[in-house]
Design a protein around this motif. Structure first.
Motif, short mmCIF file in Angstrom:
data_model
loop_
_atom_site.label_atom_id
_atom_site.label_comp_id
_atom_site.label_asym_id
_atom_site.label_seq_id
_atom_site.Cartn_x
_atom_site.Cartn_y
_atom_site.Cartn_z
N MET A 84 2.24 -5.98 5.91
CA MET A 84 1.02 -5.16 5.88
C MET A 84 1.33 -3.82 6.56
O MET A 84 2.20 -3.79 7.34
CB MET A 84 -0.01 -6.04 6.64
N GLU A 85 0.44 -2.82 6.30
CA GLU A 85 0.76 -1.62 6.65
C GLU A 85 0.53 -1.56 8.08
O GLU A 85 -0.41 -2.27 9.08
CB GLU A 85 -0.58 -0.66 6.19
N PRO A 86 1.48 -1.02 9.04
CA PRO A 86 1.20 -1.07 10.63
C PRO A 86 -0.03 -0.44 11.19
O PRO A 86 -0.53 0.53 10.49
CB PRO A 86 2.45 -0.33 11.01
N VAL B 277 3.49 -0.81 -3.28
CA VAL B 277 3.63 -2.30 -3.42
C VAL B 277 2.35 -2.63 -3.35
O VAL B 277 1.34 -2.42 -2.32
CB VAL B 277 4.48 -2.68 -2.09
N ASN B 278 2.16 -3.75 -4.27
CA ASN B 278 0.65 -4.59 -4.18
C ASN B 278 1.06 -5.89 -4.28
O ASN B 278 -0.11 -6.61 -4.61
CB ASN B 278 -0.12 -4.03 -5.59
N GLU B 279 2.01 -6.61 -3.97
CA GLU B 279 2.30 -8.08 -4.03
C GLU B 279 3.09 -8.24 -2.84
O GLU B 279 3.92 -7.44 -2.34
CB GLU B 279 3.15 -8.47 -5.30
N PRO B 280 3.24 -9.51 -2.28
CA PRO B 280 3.78 -9.97 -1.21
C PRO B 280 5.39 -10.00 -1.41
O PRO B 280 6.13 -10.01 -0.40
CB PRO B 280 3.02 -11.28 -0.79
N GLY C 147 0.81 -1.24 0.16
CA GLY C 147 -0.10 0.14 0.00
C GLY C 147 0.96 1.55 -0.01
O GLY C 147 0.36 2.36 -0.18
N ARG C 148 2.05 1.31 0.12
CA ARG C 148 3.08 2.36 0.16
C ARG C 148 3.95 2.20 -0.98
O ARG C 148 4.45 1.16 -1.33
CB ARG C 148 3.83 2.34 1.51
#
Length: 154
Positions: A121-123, A94-97, A33-34
Motif C-alpha cells: 500500500m502507499e506509505p 499497480v492496481n492488484e496485490p 496506486g503508483r
C-alpha cells in the motif's frame, strides 16, 4: 566439415553465449496506486552500451497482462564492467496485490526469469498537529488584567 563437428561448434557457441547472460535479484517495490519501477540485475543484456533487441519484459497485474506499449525497458550500467541493470517501468499504476514480471534475454538461447512481487500500500505520511492560525491566537492570548476602578472624590 562434417555434420558432427558443425553441430559441436554450434553447441559450443550457444553454451558460451548462454553463459554470458544472467538475471539477478530485483530492486524496488511494487506500490499500489503508483506505476511500477523495478530494477533487475543483468549480465549480457546490452550490446555496445545499448539495450539488446533480444531483451523483453512482460508485466502482469494480477491476471491482466499489460500491453508492450505500457512497459518501458531500459539498460543502465557499464558494459565494460560486465554488469548492469535492466529498469522496467510501466505507464499504468499497480492496481492488484500481485505483480508478475517476466524478463527474457538472449536470441539464440533464451534465458527467462519470472519474478512475483507482492504489492504494498502507499506509505502514509505522518500527520502533523494543526498549527495555530490568526483566529486561534486571539483566543489563546490571556485576557488583560482588570484594574479596579477608583472611587471618584466628590
Amino acid at each position: 566439415m562434417n555434420l558432427k563437428s558443425a553441430l559441436s561448434s554450434w553447441l559450443l557457441m550457444v553454451v558460451v553465449q548462454g553463459h554470458a547472460q544472467s538475471l539477478g535479484a530485483v530492486q524496488g517495490a511494487a506500490i499500489i496506486g503508483r506505476p511500477l519501477d523495478i530494477v533487475v540485475q543483468s549480465l549480457g543484456a546490452a550490446e555496445d552500451g545499448a539495450l539488446s533487441p533480444c531483451v523483453q519484459a512482460e508485466v502482469r497485474y494480477g491476471e491482466m497482462r499489460l500491453s508492450p506499449s505500457d512497459v518501458d525497458l531500459t539498460f543502465e550500467g557499464d558494459v565494460a564492467q560486465a554488469g548492469g541493470m535492466l529498469r522496467v517501468r510501466t505507464r499504468l499504476p499497480v492496481n492488484e496485490p500481485f505483480v508478475t514480471l517476466e524478463v527474457r534475454v538472449g536470441c539464440p538461447v533464451r534465458l527467462t526469469r519470472a519474478y512475483t512481487l507482492l504489492a504494498e500500500m502507499e506509505p502514509q505520511l505522518p500527520v502533523l498537529p494543526p498549527t495555530a492560525t490568526g483566529s486561534d491566537e486571539a483566543s489563546s492570548v490571556a485576557p488583560a488584567p482588570v484594574t479596579p476602578k477608583r472611587p471618584v472624590a466628590r
